[in-house]
Design a protein around this motif. Structure first.
Motif, PDB file in Angstrom:
ATOM      1  N   PHE A 143      32.043 -34.279  35.555  1.00 59.11           N
ATOM      2  CA  PHE A 143      31.829 -35.654  35.999  1.00 59.11           C
ATOM      3  C   PHE A 143      32.112 -36.687  34.910  1.00 59.11           C
ATOM      4  O   PHE A 143      31.813 -37.861  35.076  1.00 59.11           O
ATOM      5  CB  PHE A 143      30.389 -35.826  36.504  1.00 59.11           C
ATOM      6  CG  PHE A 143      30.046 -34.903  37.631  1.00 59.11           C
ATOM      7  CD1 PHE A 143      30.669 -35.038  38.860  1.00 59.11           C
ATOM      8  CD2 PHE A 143      29.122 -33.889  37.457  1.00 59.11           C
ATOM      9  CE1 PHE A 143      30.357 -34.176  39.902  1.00 59.11           C
ATOM     10  CE2 PHE A 143      28.812 -33.023  38.489  1.00 59.11           C
ATOM     11  CZ  PHE A 143      29.431 -33.166  39.717  1.00 59.11           C
ATOM     12  N   GLU A 149      34.632 -39.439  35.966  1.00 57.03           N
ATOM     13  CA  GLU A 149      34.046 -40.373  36.924  1.00 57.03           C
ATOM     14  C   GLU A 149      33.041 -41.283  36.236  1.00 57.03           C
ATOM     15  O   GLU A 149      32.973 -42.482  36.524  1.00 57.03           O
ATOM     16  CB  GLU A 149      33.382 -39.639  38.081  1.00 57.03           C
ATOM     17  CG  GLU A 149      32.833 -40.585  39.129  1.00 57.03           C
ATOM     18  CD  GLU A 149      32.468 -39.900  40.427  1.00 57.03           C
ATOM     19  OE1 GLU A 149      32.374 -40.599  41.443  1.00 57.03           O
ATOM     20  OE2 GLU A 149      32.274 -38.677  40.411  1.00 57.03           O
ATOM     21  N   ARG A 160      28.971 -46.107  43.421  1.00 55.33           N
ATOM     22  CA  ARG A 160      30.135 -45.382  42.911  1.00 55.33           C
ATOM     23  C   ARG A 160      30.868 -44.593  43.987  1.00 55.33           C
ATOM     24  O   ARG A 160      32.052 -44.282  43.833  1.00 55.33           O
ATOM     25  CB  ARG A 160      29.716 -44.458  41.776  1.00 55.33           C
ATOM     26  CG  ARG A 160      28.809 -43.297  42.197  1.00 55.33           C
ATOM     27  CD  ARG A 160      28.276 -42.537  40.995  1.00 55.33           C
ATOM     28  NE  ARG A 160      27.438 -41.411  41.383  1.00 55.33           N
ATOM     29  CZ  ARG A 160      26.153 -41.519  41.716  1.00 55.33           C
ATOM     30  NH1 ARG A 160      25.579 -42.698  41.730  1.00 55.33           N
ATOM     31  NH2 ARG A 160      25.457 -40.454  42.047  1.00 55.33           N
ATOM     32  N   ASP A 208      39.153 -32.463  41.234  1.00 55.30           N
ATOM     33  CA  ASP A 208      38.750 -33.118  39.985  1.00 55.30           C
ATOM     34  C   ASP A 208      38.974 -32.143  38.832  1.00 55.30           C
ATOM     35  O   ASP A 208      38.035 -31.565  38.284  1.00 55.30           O
ATOM     36  CB  ASP A 208      37.289 -33.552  40.077  1.00 55.30           C
ATOM     37  CG  ASP A 208      36.933 -34.557  38.994  1.00 55.30           C
ATOM     38  OD1 ASP A 208      37.687 -34.654  38.011  1.00 55.30           O
ATOM     39  OD2 ASP A 208      35.921 -35.252  39.137  1.00 55.30           O
ATOM     40  N   GLU A 224      44.067 -34.850  36.386  1.00 55.36           N
ATOM     41  CA  GLU A 224      43.628 -36.237  36.320  1.00 55.36           C
ATOM     42  C   GLU A 224      44.356 -36.979  35.197  1.00 55.36           C
ATOM     43  O   GLU A 224      44.802 -38.119  35.367  1.00 55.36           O
ATOM     44  CB  GLU A 224      42.116 -36.308  36.076  1.00 55.36           C
ATOM     45  CG  GLU A 224      41.271 -35.825  37.228  1.00 55.36           C
ATOM     46  CD  GLU A 224      41.052 -36.905  38.273  1.00 55.36           C
ATOM     47  OE1 GLU A 224      41.600 -38.014  38.126  1.00 55.36           O
ATOM     48  OE2 GLU A 224      40.316 -36.636  39.241  1.00 55.36           O
ATOM     49  N   ARG A 230      40.555 -44.484  40.236  1.00 56.32           N
ATOM     50  CA  ARG A 230      40.474 -43.043  40.498  1.00 56.32           C
ATOM     51  C   ARG A 230      41.412 -42.685  41.631  1.00 56.32           C
ATOM     52  O   ARG A 230      41.508 -43.404  42.634  1.00 56.32           O
ATOM     53  CB  ARG A 230      39.043 -42.665  40.914  1.00 56.32           C
ATOM     54  CG  ARG A 230      37.991 -42.896  39.846  1.00 56.32           C
ATOM     55  CD  ARG A 230      37.940 -41.746  38.871  1.00 56.32           C
ATOM     56  NE  ARG A 230      37.330 -40.579  39.487  1.00 56.32           N
ATOM     57  CZ  ARG A 230      37.485 -39.332  39.035  1.00 56.32           C
ATOM     58  NH1 ARG A 230      38.248 -39.082  38.004  1.00 56.32           N
ATOM     59  NH2 ARG A 230      36.888 -38.329  39.635  1.00 56.32           N
TER      60      ARG A 230
END
Length: 362
Positions: free
Chosen positions: A52, A55, A273, A305, A310, A324
């Motif tokens: 995470f 993010e 979020r 993810d 990414e 994102r």
């Protein structure tokens, strides 16, 4: 390439099966303990898992930009949010005599800043909508303090007569739906993920028509925190098509690829979020239905993810830290000779319940 991707794409099946079992054992033993302990979760996701981190970075960057005093998009986002809040106050039943007192001053200041800054032409409809809502607000809300001062600021602004201004206010929706249930059901059942496309150019004008429908989808406070990026040039497709997972064997056949990007700068707190995923997904589904009505088909592509992917997407698409990737979508004219998966859907009993569990007042 990450270890996970290397394992999935390069390892022999026997080795892959063994590794999956080992990973599953780790999941059962480690994550069962992590899930039951707050400090273990903090330790695990803070030091041992990168799941995470990107993010978290995007949320922080988005918050910083939202509260920026120099970014014009932040002002636009705040204006859209507050105007929608006022709009909802105008349509309440019964409508309160006074509402929006805590942010009406902020809202007219945003409106004035946008007017004085000579904001971009694509803001014209936003500003016309803001004008109409504020005008309606001041007609029905009276207050000798905050509202009176805000109205004075509003009246001091030069309001050019934009085309169509005057009707962007809450209205009564009358009449029946122009689309029958059977027609919509036929569209929903016809839409399937298509993986085989004709090598025919997709007209941009059709994409724009479908996006006009996608833009009608609901989002929290009408912020629309997403952007569609389309690619159909051969070199761009060659580079981008391998990025999403689940495209092995047919990625070369995709004539247009779309990357849907979420914008976390549209939100003022961490609690929102997930808004980029909810708002984008509602819009994407409308977009794919609209494509079907125009003779085009689509295939939503998995975007996991995974840090290496990414990072590559960030570099290729020149993403900002608060942006994102939501998903990729393959688009094109369906090949009539190509097959689509039957994809049996769950029955109603697996998808819904009524009044379960039974709730009682505390």
């Amino acid at each position: 390439m990450s270890l996970m991707l290397f394992v999935e794409r390069k390892m022999p099946p026997v080795v892959l099966t063994w590794l999956r079992r080992a990973f599953s054992t780790k999941q059962r033993i480690v994550l069962r303990r992590v899930a039951g302990s707050g400090w273990l979760r903090t330790l695990y996701y803070g030091f041992f898992s990168r799941a995470f981190r990107r993010e978290q970075q995007a949320v922080a960057a988005g918050l910083a930009l939202y509260h920026s005093t120099v970014d014009p998009n932040s002002t636009r986002t705040l204006l859209r949010r507050n105007i929608h809040r006022i709009e909802k106050g105008l349509l309440m039943r019964p409508r309160r005599e006074r509402f929006a007192l805590s942010y009406i001053g902020e809202t007219v200041d945003c409106y004035r800043e946008c007017r004085m800054a000579g904001c971009a032409a694509d803001w014209a409809k936003d500003l016309a909508w803001a004008h109409d809502i504020l005008e309606s607000y001041f007609e029905v809300v009276a207050d000798e303090g905050l509202v009176e001062r805000a109205q004075a600021v509003f009246l001091s602004v030069d309001h050019p007569a934009e085309e169509g201004r005057g009707g962007r206010v809450p209205y009564s929706r009358r009449g029946s739906c122009p689309v029958s249930f059977d027609s919509f059901a036929a569209l929903a059942k016809r839409r399937r993920s298509v993986r085989w496309f004709l090598q025919t150019e997709v007209p941009h004008v059709l994409i724009d028509r479908a996006l006009e429908i996608a833009a009608e989808s609901p989002t929290a406070c009408n912020r629309q925190p997403f952007f569609y990026r389309f690619f159909d040039e051969p070199e761009s497709l060659r580079i981008l098509r391998p990025l999403p997972l689940g495209t092995a064997g047919f990625s070369h056949n995709i004539p247009m690829l779309c990357a849907v990007i979420g914008d976390l700068s549209a939100y003022y707190g961490e609690r929102d979020r997930h808004g980029i995923y909810i708002g984008s997904s509602l819009s994407i589904m409308s977009f794919m239905y609209a494509l079907e009505t125009l003779g085009l088909s689509s295939c939503p592509l998995n975007w996991p993810d995974i840090e290496t992917l990414e990072r590559r997407a960030e570099n290729l698409l020149e993403l900002k830290r608060h942006e994102r990737v939501i998903m990729f979508i393959a688009i094109g004219y369906p090949d009539p000779q190509g097959l689509v998966a039957y994809s049996q859907k769950k029955d109603l009993h697996s998808l819904r319940s009524f009044n379960q569990p039974k709730l009682a007042a505390d």
